[in-house]
Design an enzyme around this catalytic site. Structure first.
Site, PDB file in Angstrom:
ATOM      1  N   LYS A 111       3.055  -6.077   3.945  1.00 56.71           N
ATOM      2  CA  LYS A 111       1.675  -6.261   4.409  1.00 56.71           C
ATOM      3  C   LYS A 111       0.734  -6.561   3.259  1.00 56.71           C
ATOM      4  CE  LYS A 111       3.041  -2.865   7.799  1.00 56.71           C
ATOM      5  NZ  LYS A 111       3.920  -1.915   7.107  1.00 56.71           N
ATOM      6  N   GLN A 122       0.808  -1.221   0.000  1.00 63.72           N
ATOM      7  CA  GLN A 122       0.000   0.000   0.000  1.00 63.72           C
ATOM      8  C   GLN A 122       0.844   1.274   0.000  1.00 63.72           C
ATOM      9  OE1 GLN A 122      -3.236  -1.036   2.050  1.00 63.72           O
ATOM     10  NE2 GLN A 122      -4.478   0.705   1.461  1.00 63.72           N
ATOM     11  N   TYR A 123       2.060   1.191   0.448  1.00 65.78           N
ATOM     12  CA  TYR A 123       2.910   2.385   0.457  1.00 65.78           C
ATOM     13  C   TYR A 123       3.415   2.707  -0.942  1.00 65.78           C
ATOM     14  CZ  TYR A 123       3.331   1.198   5.482  1.00 65.78           C
ATOM     15  OH  TYR A 123       3.099   0.869   6.794  1.00 65.78           O
ATOM     16  N   GLY A 124       3.263   1.747  -1.864  1.00 65.89           N
ATOM     17  CA  GLY A 124       3.693   1.987  -3.247  1.00 65.89           C
ATOM     18  C   GLY A 124       5.202   2.097  -3.385  1.00 65.89           C
TER      19      GLY A 124
END
Ligand code: A2P
Length: 303
Positions: free
Chosen positions: A83, A53-55
Site C-alpha cells: 500500500k 506503513q507496517y514497517g
C-alpha cells in the site's frame, strides 16, 4: 460442498484473479513477518498482504523468497499486496515510493497496490500516479483502502481506472453495509482487514454456538462467512498452528440461516484503536498517541 482451496480466486474488475483468502501481517515485525510469510506459503497460502506503513516489507520480502524456494513455486504463483504510505501520498512521491517497496519486497512488480488511507487533498493525485504505475506494468491492479462512500464517489468522479478493491475493516461487529453496497454496485471488490476483529470477536457466544455446531473454531466460522459472502479476507496470525487453522475452512459450509445470523451481529462497531476519532478525515488532527506512526517521515520506512 464447494471445491475450494487457498488458490481459489476472485475475478477482479480488470480481469486479474486474486486469491480469496490470504495472510495479513499488520502489527508483525520483520523477523516474525519473514517466518509467518514463509510458513504460510509452504502451507498453501497464495496471497500476502502488507504495507510500507507496517514497517515489515523487508521481512515479508525475505519470507516470500524463502517460502517460494522451499515450496518450489514461482513468483507468479503468488499474489502480493502492498500500500501507498500516507506520508508518500501525492503524484510524484507515489511514483517514487513504489521503487522502495519493490526493493524491500525483492520483487519486480506488485500484484495489487492500494491507497492505505484516503488522505484528504492528496488521494486523487495519488490515484493518478497509481494509474500511471498500472500502465507501466509495475503493478497488476490498483485499489483503495478505508474509503467510505463519499471518498469512493469522489475518486470515481476523477479516476480513469475504477479501483479493483476497497480493503476495509470488516468483521461480524463492523460490516460497513453502506460501503459494501456502494462498492458492489460500482464493481469494486470488498476485502476485509482485521476479519477477526483483531481477535476481539473470538469470544462472541453466538459465533461460538455456530462453531460448535460445525466442530470448528470461531475464527474458522468468521473466515468461512467472509468466503460465503464473497469478501476477500486476510486473517493475521504469527503462529503456525493458527495460520494452518485459518486455512482449514474448505471442508464445511455455513447454512444460509447461519450466514444471516452472523450478518445480524453488525453493531457498526470498530474494535480497534480509531474508535473515537474521525478516521476518515486524516489531516493529522485528533490522531491518538497510539497511532504515532501515521505521520512519521517516509524515510523512517525506507529502510
Ligand atoms: P496471533 O498473531 O498471536 O496468532 P485480525 O486478522 O482480525 O487482525 O486478527 C488477528 C488477531 O487474531 C491476532 O491477535 C492473532 O493472534 C489472532 N488470531 C488469528 N488467528 C487466530 C485463531 N485461529 N484463533 C485465535 N486467535 C487468532
Amino acid at each position: 460442498m464447494s471445491e475450494q482451496n487457498l488458490a481459489t480466486t476472485e475475478h477482479l474488475n480488470n480481469g486479474v484473479e486474486m486469491p480469496r483468502l490470504g495472510l495479513g501481517v499488520w502489527k508483525t515485525d520483520n523477523a516474525s513477518a519473514k517466518q509467518s510469510v514463509s510458513e504460510a506459503i509452504q502451507h498453501g497460502y497464495r496471497m500476502i498482504d502488507t504495507a510500507k506503513q507496517y514497517g515489515n516489507e523487508t521481512g515479508v520480502g525475505e519470507g516470500i523468497r524463502e517460502g517460494l524456494e522451499k515450496s518450489g513455486l514461482n513468483r507468479k504463483d503468488l499474489f502480493v499486496t502492498t500500500k501507498v504510505f500516507n506520508g508518500d501520498q501525492g503524484y510524484q512521491s507515489t511514483l517514487d515510493a513504489i521503487n522502495g517497496s519493490l526493493k524491500r519486497l525483492q520483487l519486480t512488480y506488485i500484484d495489487l497496490l492500494l491507497i492505505r488511507w484516503p488522505v484528504d487533498g492528496k488521494y486523487i493525485d495519488t490515484w493518478k500516479a497509481m494509474e500511471q504505475l498500472y500502465r507501466q506494468g509495475k503493478v497488476r491492479a490498483i485499489g483503495i483502502s478505508n474509503f467510505d462512500v463519499e471518498h469512493m464517489q469522489n475518486l470515481l468522479d476523477h479516476a480513469d481506472i475504477t479501483p479493483v478493491v476497497n480493503q476495509m475493516e470488516f468483521h461480524p461487529l463492523q460490516q460497513q453495509k453502506d460501503v459494501l453496497k456502494f462498492a458492489q454496485h460500482a464493481g469494486i471488490q470488498i476485502e476485509a482487514w482485521s476479519p477477526l476483529g483483531g481477535g476481539e470477536v473470538l469470544d462472541n457466544p453466538t459465533l461460538q454456538k455456530i462453531a460448535d455446531a460445525h466442530n470448528k473454531s470461531v475464527a474458522q466460522v468468521i473466515i468461512r462467512w467472509d468466503l460465503q459472502r464473497n469478501i476477500i479476507t486476510i486473517p493475521k496470525s504469527s503462529h503456525l498452528e493458527r495460520i494452518q487453522q485459518n486455512a482449514d475452512v474448505f471442508d464445511f459450509e455455513l447454512t444460509d440461516a447461519e450466514v444471516e445470523t452472523v450478518n445480524n451481529l453488525d453493531e457498526g462497531k470498530s474494535s480497534l484503536w480509531y474508535d473515537d476519532f474521525a478516521w476518515h478525515n486524516m489531516q493529522g488532527e485528533g490522531i491518538p498517541d497510539t497511532v504515532d506512526t501515521w505521520y512519521d517521515s517516509p524515510e523512517d520506512y525506507d529502510k
